[in-house]
Design an enzyme around this catalytic site. Sequence first.
Site, PDB file in Angstrom:
ATOM      1  N   SER A 111     -20.336  -8.183   3.241  1.00  0.00           N
ATOM      2  CA  SER A 111     -19.447  -9.204   2.804  1.00  0.00           C
ATOM      3  C   SER A 111     -19.384  -9.109   1.102  1.00  0.00           C
ATOM      4  O   SER A 111     -19.475 -10.135   0.350  1.00  0.00           O
ATOM      5  CB  SER A 111     -19.394 -10.730   3.345  1.00  0.00           C
ATOM      6  N   HIS A 135     -14.598  -6.286   4.331  1.00  0.00           N
ATOM      7  CA  HIS A 135     -15.096  -5.164   5.278  1.00  0.00           C
ATOM      8  C   HIS A 135     -14.973  -3.653   4.757  1.00  0.00           C
ATOM      9  O   HIS A 135     -15.423  -3.207   5.638  1.00  0.00           O
ATOM     10  CB  HIS A 135     -15.781  -5.517   6.222  1.00  0.00           C
ATOM     11  N   HIS A 189     -20.512  -5.310  12.402  1.00  0.00           N
ATOM     12  CA  HIS A 189     -20.461  -6.082  13.096  1.00  0.00           C
ATOM     13  C   HIS A 189     -21.038  -6.782  14.888  1.00  0.00           C
ATOM     14  O   HIS A 189     -19.572  -6.282  14.838  1.00  0.00           O
ATOM     15  CB  HIS A 189     -20.207  -7.314  12.053  1.00  0.00           C
ATOM     16  N   TYR A 217     -20.366  -8.440  16.667  1.00  0.00           N
ATOM     17  CA  TYR A 217     -18.946  -9.858  16.784  1.00  0.00           C
ATOM     18  C   TYR A 217     -17.979  -9.518  16.608  1.00  0.00           C
ATOM     19  O   TYR A 217     -16.766 -10.120  17.720  1.00  0.00           O
ATOM     20  CB  TYR A 217     -18.860 -11.662  16.215  1.00  0.00           C
ATOM     21  N   GLU A 218     -17.789  -7.901  16.280  1.00  0.00           N
ATOM     22  CA  GLU A 218     -16.542  -7.394  15.668  1.00  0.00           C
ATOM     23  C   GLU A 218     -16.305  -6.564  17.865  1.00  0.00           C
ATOM     24  O   GLU A 218     -14.912  -6.478  17.808  1.00  0.00           O
ATOM     25  CB  GLU A 218     -16.578  -6.541  14.587  1.00  0.00           C
ATOM     26  N   ALA A 220     -23.923 -11.654   2.446  1.00  0.00           N
ATOM     27  CA  ALA A 220     -24.205 -13.484   2.522  1.00  0.00           C
ATOM     28  C   ALA A 220     -24.113 -13.892   3.664  1.00  0.00           C
ATOM     29  O   ALA A 220     -24.369 -13.455   4.905  1.00  0.00           O
ATOM     30  CB  ALA A 220     -22.602 -12.843   3.202  1.00  0.00           C
ATOM     31  N   MET A 232     -24.974 -12.767  10.252  1.00  0.00           N
ATOM     32  CA  MET A 232     -24.662 -12.397  11.421  1.00  0.00           C
ATOM     33  C   MET A 232     -24.428 -10.975  11.057  1.00  0.00           C
ATOM     34  O   MET A 232     -24.020 -10.154  12.117  1.00  0.00           O
ATOM     35  CB  MET A 232     -22.764 -12.946  11.523  1.00  0.00           C
ATOM     36  N   SER A 233     -24.833 -10.156  10.376  1.00  0.00           N
ATOM     37  CA  SER A 233     -25.492  -8.639  10.433  1.00  0.00           C
ATOM     38  C   SER A 233     -26.588  -8.804   9.759  1.00  0.00           C
ATOM     39  O   SER A 233     -27.916  -9.797  11.022  1.00  0.00           O
ATOM     40  CB  SER A 233     -24.805  -8.049   8.991  1.00  0.00           C
ATOM     41  N   ASN A 239     -22.318 -20.251   0.526  1.00  0.00           N
ATOM     42  CA  ASN A 239     -22.308 -21.878   1.470  1.00  0.00           C
ATOM     43  C   ASN A 239     -24.070 -22.029   1.792  1.00  0.00           C
ATOM     44  O   ASN A 239     -24.527 -21.070   2.526  1.00  0.00           O
ATOM     45  CB  ASN A 239     -21.571 -21.120   2.042  1.00  0.00           C
ATOM     46  N   HIS A 295     -14.814 -18.853   5.439  1.00  0.00           N
ATOM     47  CA  HIS A 295     -15.205 -17.641   4.549  1.00  0.00           C
ATOM     48  C   HIS A 295     -14.279 -16.946   3.635  1.00  0.00           C
ATOM     49  O   HIS A 295     -14.623 -15.904   3.118  1.00  0.00           O
ATOM     50  CB  HIS A 295     -13.642 -16.079   6.190  1.00  0.00           C
TER      51      HIS A 295
HETATM   52  N1  HPA Z   1     -23.188 -18.520   8.917  1.00  0.00           N
HETATM   53  C1  HPA Z   1     -23.667 -17.189   9.625  1.00  0.00           C
HETATM   54  N2  HPA Z   1     -23.106 -15.967   8.648  1.00  0.00           N
HETATM   55  C2  HPA Z   1     -22.390 -16.371   7.240  1.00  0.00           C
HETATM   56  C3  HPA Z   1     -22.567 -18.173   6.797  1.00  0.00           C
HETATM   57  C4  HPA Z   1     -22.937 -19.020   7.455  1.00  0.00           C
HETATM   58  O1  HPA Z   1     -23.810 -20.058   6.718  1.00  0.00           O
HETATM   59  N3  HPA Z   1     -22.495 -17.083   5.408  1.00  0.00           N
HETATM   60  C5  HPA Z   1     -22.142 -16.447   5.428  1.00  0.00           C
HETATM   61  N4  HPA Z   1     -22.100 -15.484   6.660  1.00  0.00           N
END
Ligand code: HPA
Length: 275
Positions: free
Chosen positions: A32, A63, A85, A87-88, A115, A213-214, A237, A250
């Site tokens: 990301s 991406h 990913h 989730y896609e 990320a 998530m990866s 974050n 995002h």
């Molecule tokens: N959660 C899940 N995936 C992420 C996050 C998060 O807070 N930040 C960046 N990717």
Amino acid sequence: MNDVRMEKLEKAAAVFTERLPKPPTVALVLGSGLADAFGLPEDGTRIPWTEIPGFPLPTVLGHSGGFWAGEIGGKQVLIQRGRTHYYEGYSMDEVVFATRLFALLGIERLIMTNATGAINYDYSTGDLVLISDHINMLGVNPLRGSNLDRFGPRFPDMSATYSPRLRALAKDAAKAEKITLKEGVYVAALGPSYETPAEIRAFRSMGADLVGMSTVPEVIVAAHAGMEVLGISCATNLAAGVDPDASLSHAEVIETTERVGERMQRLLHAVIDRL
Ligand code: HPA
């Protein structure tokens, strides 16, 4: 018996063996936002996703990309800019397609970046964190189904998946570059919704420091194939609920990767120099 998965991978691998003047020995996956922050040398070979038969095309913002291959720090490096990913909506075979391609090309070292949300209270937004281990909360394993014996055994060991040797080397590289590098456990959540504060508290009590998530599917496949893995995360974050007044977006993830990109790039170069 030749598996249809192997046939697809072999067709894709042929594009690389035809187009690359030298075989890569290191693969680097830029997640990301990080792909855009990582400046590439002028020379080298670019291979867009669309020119690789059977390659799943990523969909999410931030991406876009493809492969770049060339020399960095005296090594032949193959860079994957962006990733698919789970989730896609892709199948697990699609999510790990590139990783298996690396194995098929004979690449022995894999550097993953991503990320993440910071679960650990000692982390701040923008921190770079070495991944020491992972927890798979995706509910799936990419090795489910008949084993691809060409890559590895049915029941691969995961005891030292995030190479202690490469982690020590990354710490040396960070020290030399005067970059603070923390270390922690990555938990993979399915997404695409961010986690709830209750989920983050649960993950913390399980021993997780970072959530993303990866990465976990690719790392399992890399471990299966006997690759040496290094994972470096950018805490973009604070995870949900860590700051009770904050919300997640995002846009914040992308903004942080842009801010930290130069530091990440410097660290990655210093790591590759030492491989
Ligand atoms: N959660 C899940 N995936 C992420 C996050 C998060 O807070 N930040 C960046 N990717």
